[in-house]
Design a protein around this motif. Sequence first.
Motif, PDB file in Angstrom:
ATOM      1  N   LYS A 197       0.942  -1.246   0.154  1.00 52.68           N
ATOM      2  CA  LYS A 197       0.090  -0.053   0.187  1.00 52.68           C
ATOM      3  C   LYS A 197       0.781   1.183   0.100  1.00 52.68           C
ATOM      4  N   PRO A 198       1.935   1.659   1.094  1.00 50.56           N
ATOM      5  CA  PRO A 198       2.747   2.478   1.013  1.00 50.56           C
ATOM      6  C   PRO A 198       3.360   2.739  -0.205  1.00 50.56           C
ATOM      7  N   ALA A 199       3.994   1.629  -0.795  1.00 51.10           N
ATOM      8  CA  ALA A 199       4.718   1.709  -1.748  1.00 51.10           C
ATOM      9  C   ALA A 199       3.883   2.190  -3.037  1.00 51.10           C
ATOM     10  N   ALA A 200       2.702   1.717  -3.321  1.00 49.28           N
ATOM     11  CA  ALA A 200       1.842   1.864  -4.389  1.00 49.28           C
ATOM     12  C   ALA A 200       1.258   3.379  -4.388  1.00 49.28           C
ATOM     13  N   LEU A 201       1.304   3.770  -3.246  1.00 47.53           N
ATOM     14  CA  LEU A 201       0.778   5.335  -3.102  1.00 47.53           C
ATOM     15  C   LEU A 201       1.815   6.360  -3.073  1.00 47.53           C
ATOM     16  N   GLN A 202       2.872   5.944  -3.128  1.00 46.38           N
ATOM     17  CA  GLN A 202       4.071   6.983  -3.050  1.00 46.38           C
ATOM     18  C   GLN A 202       5.033   6.828  -4.404  1.00 46.38           C
ATOM     19  N   THR A 203       5.093   5.729  -5.123  1.00 49.18           N
ATOM     20  CA  THR A 203       5.845   5.719  -6.114  1.00 49.18           C
ATOM     21  C   THR A 203       5.688   6.776  -7.412  1.00 49.18           C
ATOM     22  N   LYS A 204       6.818   7.420  -7.935  1.00 49.59           N
ATOM     23  CA  LYS A 204       6.733   8.422  -8.862  1.00 49.59           C
ATOM     24  C   LYS A 204       6.750   7.840 -10.193  1.00 49.59           C
ATOM     25  N   ASN A 205       7.574   6.577 -10.212  1.00 49.19           N
ATOM     26  CA  ASN A 205       7.804   5.871 -11.412  1.00 49.19           C
ATOM     27  C   ASN A 205       6.698   5.054 -11.934  1.00 49.19           C
ATOM     28  N   GLN A 206       5.781   5.002 -10.844  1.00 51.43           N
ATOM     29  CA  GLN A 206       4.460   4.118 -11.171  1.00 51.43           C
ATOM     30  C   GLN A 206       5.035   2.421 -11.268  1.00 51.43           C
ATOM     31  N   SER A 207       6.065   2.292 -10.575  1.00 48.82           N
ATOM     32  CA  SER A 207       6.695   0.866 -10.853  1.00 48.82           C
ATOM     33  C   SER A 207       7.562   0.529  -9.552  1.00 48.82           C
ATOM     34  N   VAL A 208       6.982  -0.669  -8.768  1.00 50.79           N
ATOM     35  CA  VAL A 208       7.593  -1.151  -7.546  1.00 50.79           C
ATOM     36  C   VAL A 208       7.695  -2.575  -7.624  1.00 50.79           C
ATOM     37  N   GLY A 209       8.715  -2.942  -7.016  1.00 50.66           N
ATOM     38  CA  GLY A 209       8.986  -4.398  -6.741  1.00 50.66           C
ATOM     39  C   GLY A 209       8.963  -4.834  -5.506  1.00 50.66           C
TER      40      GLY A 209
ATOM     41  N   SER B 180      -3.048 -10.853  -2.679  1.00 47.02           N
ATOM     42  CA  SER B 180      -3.789 -10.665  -3.908  1.00 47.02           C
ATOM     43  C   SER B 180      -4.880  -9.673  -3.791  1.00 47.02           C
ATOM     44  N   THR B 181      -5.648  -9.818  -2.745  1.00 45.73           N
ATOM     45  CA  THR B 181      -6.552  -8.867  -2.267  1.00 45.73           C
ATOM     46  C   THR B 181      -6.033  -7.285  -2.134  1.00 45.73           C
ATOM     47  N   THR B 182      -5.106  -7.400  -1.396  1.00 47.22           N
ATOM     48  CA  THR B 182      -4.416  -5.823  -1.060  1.00 47.22           C
ATOM     49  C   THR B 182      -3.668  -5.340  -2.274  1.00 47.22           C
ATOM     50  N   SER B 183      -3.151  -6.276  -3.161  1.00 43.92           N
ATOM     51  CA  SER B 183      -2.396  -5.640  -4.317  1.00 43.92           C
ATOM     52  C   SER B 183      -3.474  -5.363  -5.175  1.00 43.92           C
ATOM     53  N   SER B 184      -4.696  -5.829  -5.428  1.00 42.80           N
ATOM     54  CA  SER B 184      -5.506  -5.361  -6.297  1.00 42.80           C
ATOM     55  C   SER B 184      -6.278  -4.264  -5.965  1.00 42.80           C
ATOM     56  N   ILE B 185      -6.260  -3.957  -4.808  1.00 45.92           N
ATOM     57  CA  ILE B 185      -7.030  -2.567  -4.083  1.00 45.92           C
ATOM     58  C   ILE B 185      -6.045  -1.489  -4.424  1.00 45.92           C
ATOM     59  N   TYR B 186      -4.641  -1.845  -4.238  1.00 40.03           N
ATOM     60  CA  TYR B 186      -3.846  -0.557  -3.992  1.00 40.03           C
ATOM     61  C   TYR B 186      -2.805  -0.388  -5.420  1.00 40.03           C
ATOM     62  N   ALA B 187      -2.497  -1.629  -5.972  1.00 45.84           N
ATOM     63  CA  ALA B 187      -1.647  -1.824  -6.787  1.00 45.84           C
ATOM     64  C   ALA B 187      -1.931  -1.936  -8.371  1.00 45.84           C
ATOM     65  N   SER B 188      -3.244  -1.797  -8.472  1.00 48.64           N
ATOM     66  CA  SER B 188      -3.990  -2.512  -9.836  1.00 48.64           C
ATOM     67  C   SER B 188      -3.502  -1.344 -10.938  1.00 48.64           C
ATOM     68  N   ASN B 189      -3.180  -0.234 -10.863  1.00 51.00           N
ATOM     69  CA  ASN B 189      -2.896   0.909 -11.871  1.00 51.00           C
ATOM     70  C   ASN B 189      -1.545   1.059 -11.889  1.00 51.00           C
ATOM     71  N   ILE B 190      -0.475   0.314 -11.254  1.00 54.33           N
ATOM     72  CA  ILE B 190       0.985   0.362 -11.384  1.00 54.33           C
ATOM     73  C   ILE B 190       1.509  -0.796 -12.006  1.00 54.33           C
ATOM     74  N   ASN B 191       2.994  -0.706 -12.189  1.00 57.77           N
ATOM     75  CA  ASN B 191       3.654  -1.732 -12.649  1.00 57.77           C
ATOM     76  C   ASN B 191       4.322  -2.528 -11.361  1.00 57.77           C
ATOM     77  N   VAL B 192       3.947  -3.773 -11.017  1.00 59.31           N
ATOM     78  CA  VAL B 192       4.667  -4.412  -9.848  1.00 59.31           C
ATOM     79  C   VAL B 192       5.427  -5.699 -10.446  1.00 59.31           C
ATOM     80  N   THR B 193       6.703  -5.457  -9.989  1.00 58.91           N
ATOM     81  CA  THR B 193       7.427  -6.673 -10.366  1.00 58.91           C
ATOM     82  C   THR B 193       7.734  -7.737  -9.179  1.00 58.91           C
ATOM     83  N   GLU B 194       7.146  -8.895  -9.110  1.00 57.12           N
ATOM     84  CA  GLU B 194       6.868  -9.837  -8.030  1.00 57.12           C
ATOM     85  C   GLU B 194       8.192 -10.708  -8.253  1.00 57.12           C
TER      86      GLU B 194
END
Length: 261
Positions: free
Chosen positions: A100-112, A126-140
């Motif tokens: 959540k904090p990573a998704a809300l604070q990223t400037k590059n719209q990309s977090v790992g 999965s639930t947390t990620s879909s709520i907060y990170a659905s619009n950014i690039n997430v490298t798992e």
Amino acid sequence: MSNSPIGLFDSGIGGLTIWKEVVNLLPYENTIYLADSKNAPYGEKSKEDILALSIKNTEYLIKQGCKLIVVACNTATTNAIDYLRANYNIPFIGIEPAIKPAALQTKNQSVGILATKGTLSSHLFSTTSSIYASNINVTEQIGEGIVDLIEQGKLHSEEMTLLLNKYIQPMIDANIDYLVLGCTHYPYLIPQLQQLLPDNVTIIDSGKAIAKQTKKIISELALFNTNTTNIHHRLHSNLNAQLMETFVAPNSHIKIEFADF
């Protein structure tokens, strides 16, 4: 109950990163920490096995008279905490990757996110990620092998360096500006990760946030320890108690011992 200890458990020594933050923020609280190193890592086990181990650890801590339990393990939290809260009459505090904090604070719209298989495949993550990170690039990235090396005392080994390079490079290629650590073992790697990552990448772990939540719950339930003259910390391992001494400086208040749980 207020003078009873705070209980914490993890699949080994990783949760000591949480334990340290709890002790730093709540220096007048007693603690009991369980390192279930015999069964580490949890992240590669089935949900049923993770639940069974979490129940075993919980019942051990309850028998020790704990007033609150911190599930200091991302994998155990994401797979077992709902069951634990529903079946035991004791407060539980869990930990999950700080997406959540990573998704809300990223400037590059990309977090790992570097985490265990058990955490990344869990419904809670999965639930947390879909709520907060659905619009950014997430490298798992599943950190396969990392926990094993740390539990073997190979934190600064060549094997670890090779693994970290392999796991981090795709995140660098994805231009991440936040790296979320989704396992309590991983904060031990922060100095090495900082050498591998660009300077603009912020590393997030959940230790301080969990300590603050622990203090908040103790305050709300009026469970602060009132006997502050005889503080003690008991650290139990069911495999290698000596390994914990390399991560914790023993003193008169800390007792590290083997326990068959």
